[in-house]
Design an enzyme around this catalytic site. Structure first.
Site, PDB file in Angstrom:
ATOM      1  N   LYS A 152      26.968  45.409  42.468  1.00 28.01           N
ATOM      2  CA  LYS A 152      27.290  45.430  43.897  1.00 28.01           C
ATOM      3  C   LYS A 152      26.660  44.278  44.678  1.00 28.01           C
ATOM      4  CE  LYS A 152      28.212  50.381  44.158  1.00 28.01           C
ATOM      5  NZ  LYS A 152      27.984  51.645  44.865  1.00 28.01           N
ATOM      6  N   ALA A 230      23.636  50.399  46.235  1.00 23.00           N
ATOM      7  CA  ALA A 230      23.797  51.670  46.946  1.00 23.00           C
ATOM      8  C   ALA A 230      22.629  51.902  47.897  1.00 23.00           C
ATOM      9  CB  ALA A 230      23.910  52.816  45.951  1.00 23.00           C
TER      10      ALA A 230
END
Length: 370
Positions: A152, A230
């Site tokens: 990510k 996250a």
């Protein structure tokens, strides 16, 4: 092989990298006789799932009770992917991650795409090298991606443009290939997905554009475990609601970097075992701790869970992690990662298709299958 005069030819390879599938798709598209071509193993799974799109004659699946690693089951081919509905115009979406076998994304996105009468398929993509992947799969057929662990943050550099929220977070979980120029645009749907799930669990209130003027997180101590993609999304969201952040990570420098971005405090993960939170604090686990198959671990000291008003776990396999079970037993409100997964997926569907997601339908799918 074509020169032998065979009615159907078959080629099976062992893939070392998902980018090798591009040669298989080319073979299927240009073969002059019916062909079966695929690669075995998790990295080759898309060659089997996308075979009909590129003109393959047959798709293989394993029978119930006789699963084969890297080979989809007949049930998944018929129910989750419905490969017989595919054609050359089908748009491909997928999860870019390593590993990908745990993902339930195909169980949610594929039925939703069909429900919305959108000609698309969502597949797991086991990626080892981001640069090679995006260089090879650059055609308009590959229209968008979810981005999972551990990419990510790293994937930001491969986006041509990054949405301001994703840029402020420093992490992207959704990529769209823009029609026309083919540029990759990065977004983050994790942030609002996680924070609104936590806010809604703290009180029953409707939100306008995902925000409340008086968030129940304002002024609260908010403990984030994990400073990866996250964790960054959750921390930035909590900070936007006025929470006071404490970031724990096994990499102290990474924790410090995130803490600076959200005006918080950084601590090493090991110190979490002795950390005493304020009464009424919020705990958010943004690490893989507790994910299947290592389901017996929790990221915080069990005896401190009673001090938290709410405990959130980004892990959604299993749905009720040991952390959530122990927290509930200690009297805390609990929020499953399934709720975050659903909400971020709703945002992804909007971006993938340019349409409004059928939220009620997606929630029914999650409740029935997760």
């Amino acid at each position: 092989m074509q020169a032998t005069g065979a009615d159907i030819i078959k080629v099976v390879s062992n893939a070392d990298d998902i980018t090798e599938m591009e040669r298989i798709f080319y073979l299927l598209s240009h073969c002059e006789v019916p062909a079966v071509a695929y690669s075995v193993g998790e990295r080759g799974l898309i060659s089997q799932l996308l075979c009909p799109k590129f003109g393959g004659a047959l798709v293989y699946g394993s029978m119930e009770g006789n699963s084969i690693p890297g080979l989809p089951t007949l049930e998944s081919l018929k129910e989750a992917y419905k490969v017989y509905c595919m054609d050359s115009d089908t748009k491909v979406f997928g999860l870019v991650s390593k590993p990908v076998s745990h993902s339930k994304g195909p169980l949610l996105h594929n039925p939703t795409l069909r429900h919305a009468s959108f000609n698309g398929i969502y597949v797991p993509m086991f990626v080892d090298d981001l640069k090679k992947f995006f260089d090879v799969f650059a055609s308009p057929d590959f229209a968008g991606y979810s981005v999972g662990f551990p990419y990510k943050e790293a994937v930001v550099q491969f986006c041509d443009e990054v949405h301001p929220l994703a840029k402020s977070i420093g992490a992207v979980n959704t990529i769209i290939r823009r029609p026309g120029d083919g540029k990759l645009i990065g977004y983050n749907t994790d942030c609002e997905g996680s924070i609104t799930a936590i806010e809604d669990a703290l009180r029953d209130q409707k939100y306008v554009n995902g925000r409340s003027l008086n968030s129940p997180l304002a002024g609260k101590q908010f403990v984030v475990v994990g400073a990866g993609g996250a964790g960054r999304a959750i921390a930035v969201g909590a900070r936007s609601r006025g929470a006071r952040l404490i970031i724990f990570d096994i990499d102290l420098e990474r924790a410090k970097c995130l803490a600076r971005a959200v005006s918080g405090e950084a601590r090493h993960f090991e110190s979490l075992a002795h950390f005493q939170p304020e009464n009424g604090a919020i705990l958010a686990n943004a690490t893989p701790i507790g994910m299947h198959p290592s389901t017996d671990r929790i990221p915080a000291a069990e005896e401190t869970l009673g001090n938290y008003q709410l405990v959130f776990d980004a892990v959604y396999t299993p749905r009720k992690t040991r952390l959530l079970k122990d927290a509930a037993a200690a009297g805390a409100i609990t929020v499953s990662g399934v709720e975050m997964f659903l909400r971020q997926a709703i945002g992804q569907f909007n971006l993938f298709t340019g349409r409004e997601a059928p939220k009620d339908f997606m929630r029914k799918i999650v409740l029935a299958k997760f």
